[in-house]
Design an enzyme around this catalytic site. Structure first.
Site, mmCIF file in Angstrom:
data_model
loop_
_atom_site.group_PDB
_atom_site.id
_atom_site.type_symbol
_atom_site.label_atom_id
_atom_site.label_comp_id
_atom_site.label_asym_id
_atom_site.label_seq_id
_atom_site.Cartn_x
_atom_site.Cartn_y
_atom_site.Cartn_z
ATOM 1 N N MET A 91 0.837 -1.200 0.000
ATOM 2 C CA MET A 91 0.000 0.000 0.000
ATOM 3 C C MET A 91 0.876 1.257 0.000
ATOM 4 O O MET A 91 0.403 2.346 0.339
ATOM 5 C CB MET A 91 -0.933 0.001 1.214
ATOM 6 C CG MET A 91 -1.906 -1.175 1.196
ATOM 7 S SD MET A 91 -3.412 -0.857 2.100
ATOM 8 C CE MET A 91 -2.764 -0.528 3.727
ATOM 9 N N LEU A 127 6.585 3.229 1.557
ATOM 10 C CA LEU A 127 7.524 2.101 1.636
ATOM 11 C C LEU A 127 8.601 2.332 2.692
ATOM 12 O O LEU A 127 9.039 3.451 2.920
ATOM 13 C CB LEU A 127 8.185 1.881 0.267
ATOM 14 C CG LEU A 127 7.227 1.595 -0.895
ATOM 15 C CD1 LEU A 127 8.019 1.363 -2.184
ATOM 16 C CD2 LEU A 127 6.330 0.398 -0.609
ATOM 17 N N SER A 147 6.485 -0.279 10.193
ATOM 18 C CA SER A 147 5.120 -0.212 9.680
ATOM 19 C C SER A 147 4.881 1.207 9.178
ATOM 20 O O SER A 147 5.367 2.172 9.776
ATOM 21 C CB SER A 147 4.118 -0.521 10.806
ATOM 22 O OG SER A 147 2.824 -0.089 10.433
ATOM 23 N N HIS A 155 9.244 -3.363 3.385
ATOM 24 C CA HIS A 155 8.857 -3.594 1.989
ATOM 25 C C HIS A 155 10.098 -3.905 1.138
ATOM 26 O O HIS A 155 10.064 -4.773 0.263
ATOM 27 C CB HIS A 155 8.180 -2.349 1.398
ATOM 28 C CG HIS A 155 6.915 -1.930 2.106
ATOM 29 N ND1 HIS A 155 6.840 -0.800 2.879
ATOM 30 C CD2 HIS A 155 5.679 -2.477 2.136
ATOM 31 C CE1 HIS A 155 5.607 -0.662 3.341
ATOM 32 N NE2 HIS A 155 4.883 -1.671 2.921
HETATM 33 P P1 AMP Z 1 1.496 -2.893 3.459
HETATM 34 O O1 AMP Z 1 2.019 -1.851 2.543
HETATM 35 O O2 AMP Z 1 1.477 -2.481 4.895
HETATM 36 O O3 AMP Z 1 0.193 -3.501 2.994
HETATM 37 O O4 AMP Z 1 2.544 -4.085 3.409
HETATM 38 C C1 AMP Z 1 2.911 -4.675 2.197
HETATM 39 C C2 AMP Z 1 3.675 -5.942 2.492
HETATM 40 O O5 AMP Z 1 4.836 -5.636 3.254
HETATM 41 C C3 AMP Z 1 2.832 -6.934 3.333
HETATM 42 O O6 AMP Z 1 3.059 -8.238 2.855
HETATM 43 C C4 AMP Z 1 3.396 -6.726 4.711
HETATM 44 O O7 AMP Z 1 3.260 -7.867 5.543
HETATM 45 C C5 AMP Z 1 4.862 -6.452 4.412
HETATM 46 N N1 AMP Z 1 5.490 -5.759 5.543
HETATM 47 C C6 AMP Z 1 5.004 -4.689 6.210
HETATM 48 N N2 AMP Z 1 5.819 -4.366 7.236
HETATM 49 C C7 AMP Z 1 6.832 -5.263 7.215
HETATM 50 C C8 AMP Z 1 7.999 -5.475 8.022
HETATM 51 N N3 AMP Z 1 8.283 -4.691 9.065
HETATM 52 N N4 AMP Z 1 8.826 -6.485 7.695
HETATM 53 C C9 AMP Z 1 8.554 -7.295 6.635
HETATM 54 N N5 AMP Z 1 7.476 -7.153 5.840
HETATM 55 C C10 AMP Z 1 6.623 -6.156 6.119
#
Ligand code: AMP
Length: 276
Positions: A24, A27, A178, A31
């Site tokens: 989403m 980044l 996050s 990510h």
């Molecule tokens: P998001 O943009 O939050 O939807 O995350 C996109 C992808 O990145 C998802 O598969 C998340 O689980 C992964 N992700 C988010 N935060 C982390 C993190 N700290 N470590 C590894 N992967 C992550």
């Protein structure tokens, strides 16, 4: 690097092993870890950046979710991404006529606290898989229940896609990276690592008394109490089977501790493995 806004313009590369990282945006190094793994394992890496309205509840942060598009594109370019898919909602959804619902594993934990969230996730991921047609797709273990949902989705719809669940990338103090950490005030930011510290202490405690259901129950209560005392508003702190996500009361092989808690208005989730 190609930037594609209209999914119809995406050219598939059937002769190349294609890795896909759905995000989403906003980044961060978490990510980038997914992207790096795709770069290492595949010939062609596609990243999608789409703040999916369907996975946000009516009272959630859809409108204020960060959208630093230029910075995200720079990070993708620097990471060596081949294609960034940047669609808008109207090019993804045919009105509101389709919802994919994974049953079972979605009905607990996040599913209880965020009704409809996993329907939104399953629907967008199913659509993105059809647009991108990857060989391998990368997700982060930080969203542990989401990994379980995507696993059922891929099996249930017979997608010929290999899933890789990448370990959580953390700040030096343990806080899981996050996009929502940006909402934290400096004071909340200094409290936030306690979430991971509590997971870690509870993991160690369970690993030292794997057979004692009464002690394990006590550790979980202590963990919740301690988080509440530090100002968290705990949605759940649970010890679960790593596949079904059903609560377990003792450690026979592998378990998972999962937590969701709010600090102020910001809701954080995290998890850790517990191993005999
Ligand atoms: P998001 O943009 O939050 O939807 O995350 C996109 C992808 O990145 C998802 O598969 C998340 O689980 C992964 N992700 C988010 N935060 C982390 C993190 N700290 N470590 C590894 N992967 C992550």
């Amino acid at each position: 690097m190609k930037i594609i806004r209209n999914p119809q313009d995406l050219q598939r590369e059937p002769s190349k092993l294609t890795g896909f990282v759905p995000t989403m945006g906003a980044l961060h190094e978490g990510h980038i870890a997914l992207i790096n793994q795709s770069k290492n394992e595949c010939d062609h890496t596609v990243v999608s950046i789409f703040v999916n309205p369907k996975q946000f509840g009516p009272k959630e942060d859809f409108t204020k979710y960060p959208r630093p598009e230029n910075r995200d594109l720079e990070l993708c370019e620097k990471a060596g991404v081949d294609v960034v898919l940047l669609p808008d909602a109207s090019s993804i959804y045919d009105g509101d006529s389709l919802t994919i619902c994974v049953q079972g594993v979605t009905e607990m934990w996040e599913g209880v606290h965020r009704p409809g969230h996993f329907d939104g996730v399953a629907t967008v991921v199913a659509i993105l898989f059809n647009i991108v047609r990857p060989n391998i797709a990368y997700f982060g273990q930080k969203d542990y229940q989401q990994c379980a949902v995507i696993d059922r989705l891929v099996k249930g719809l017979h997608y010929d896609i290999q899933l890789k669940f990448v370990e959580t990338i953390r700040e030096p103090d343990g806080l899981a990276l996050s996009s929502r950490n940006a909402y934290l005030t400096p004071e909340q930011r200094s409290t936030a690592p306690i979430l991971y510290q509590t997971l870690f202490t509870t993991k160690k405690a369970i690993e030292s008394t794997p057979d004692s259901t009464s002690k394990i129950a006590e550790y979980l209560i202590e963990a919740k109490d301690s988080l509440n005392k530090h100002g968290f508003d705990v949605d759940y702190f649970a010890f679960v089977d790593p596949t079904t996500l059903e609560p377990i009361s003792r450690l026979t092989q592998i378990g998972r501790l999962i937590v969701a808690a709010k600090i102020g208005n910001t809701r954080l989730i995290d998890n850790i493995s517990v191993v005999l």
